[in-house]
Design a protein around this motif. Sequence first.
Motif, PDB file in Angstrom:
ATOM      1  N   ASN A  55       5.939  -8.137 -22.121  1.00 27.47           N
ATOM      2  CA  ASN A  55       7.271  -8.353 -21.568  1.00 27.47           C
ATOM      3  C   ASN A  55       7.106  -9.057 -20.218  1.00 27.47           C
ATOM      4  N   THR A  56       7.822 -10.151 -20.019  1.00 23.85           N
ATOM      5  CA  THR A  56       7.641 -10.970 -18.814  1.00 23.85           C
ATOM      6  C   THR A  56       8.759 -10.808 -17.784  1.00 23.85           C
ATOM      7  N   LYS A  58       9.356  -8.756 -15.495  1.00 25.81           N
ATOM      8  CA  LYS A  58       8.975  -8.323 -14.148  1.00 25.81           C
ATOM      9  C   LYS A  58       7.960  -9.264 -13.511  1.00 25.81           C
ATOM     10  N   ASP A  59       7.519 -10.287 -14.252  1.00 29.19           N
ATOM     11  CA  ASP A  59       6.502 -11.215 -13.746  1.00 29.19           C
ATOM     12  C   ASP A  59       7.139 -12.423 -13.071  1.00 29.19           C
ATOM     13  N   LYS A  60       6.477 -12.942 -12.037  1.00 33.70           N
ATOM     14  CA  LYS A  60       6.896 -14.216 -11.443  1.00 33.70           C
ATOM     15  C   LYS A  60       6.720 -15.303 -12.494  1.00 33.70           C
ATOM     16  N   ALA A 177      10.840 -12.555 -13.508  1.00 37.75           N
ATOM     17  CA  ALA A 177      11.406 -11.880 -12.333  1.00 37.75           C
ATOM     18  C   ALA A 177      12.237 -12.817 -11.479  1.00 37.75           C
TER      19      ALA A 177
END
Length: 192
Positions: A55-56, A58-60, A177
């Motif tokens: 799951n992306t 929460k990633d920059k 994110a």
Amino acid sequence: MRFIRTRTAKATAATLVTVPLALGGLAAQSHAQDASPSPSGTFGPGCSALAQKANTAKDKVVEAAAAYPQLSHLVSATVRAKLSGALDGKPNVTIFAPNDQAFQQASASQLASLLSNQGQLKKVLTYHIVAKQITPDALAKGSFTTVEGGKLTTSGSGTEFKVNGKAKIVCGNIKAANATIYVIDAVLRPPS
């Protein structure tokens, strides 16, 4: 004998209840697929083929793009152009991300030329970035100024959209994110 009839009657009753419930579930799924995309979900004909490691949300954005093997050329080009820090530091951007097949459409010499010229590479990559969040409902007849400074247009409806009239959005509304990612099937060229 009486025990067998009771068991058979219970099994038949269970089947009669299960079949309509299963059919109702299929009808609901069929209807959901026909609906227009919701601004909170991904859409597009290529989403099922777009393998994702995690799951992306929460990633920059650069880390999020790196989670998709089909975006490896874009991630490499972004690192080469020294844009990773700048992209990860921007809030609420939209990236029209060319997939690996898009990069493979260029000849080897064109790609080598682009990758060896950092200024030109940066110009091409920043043409794929809009410094605001674009939701799917804004894609039907959109016109946006890119970070590069040129104009980019979107058109379409339902789950089928194009960028600049030629690049198809194969999977859209992927969340990171600080960004929304729309995977496209062509590398866009900024206007001269």
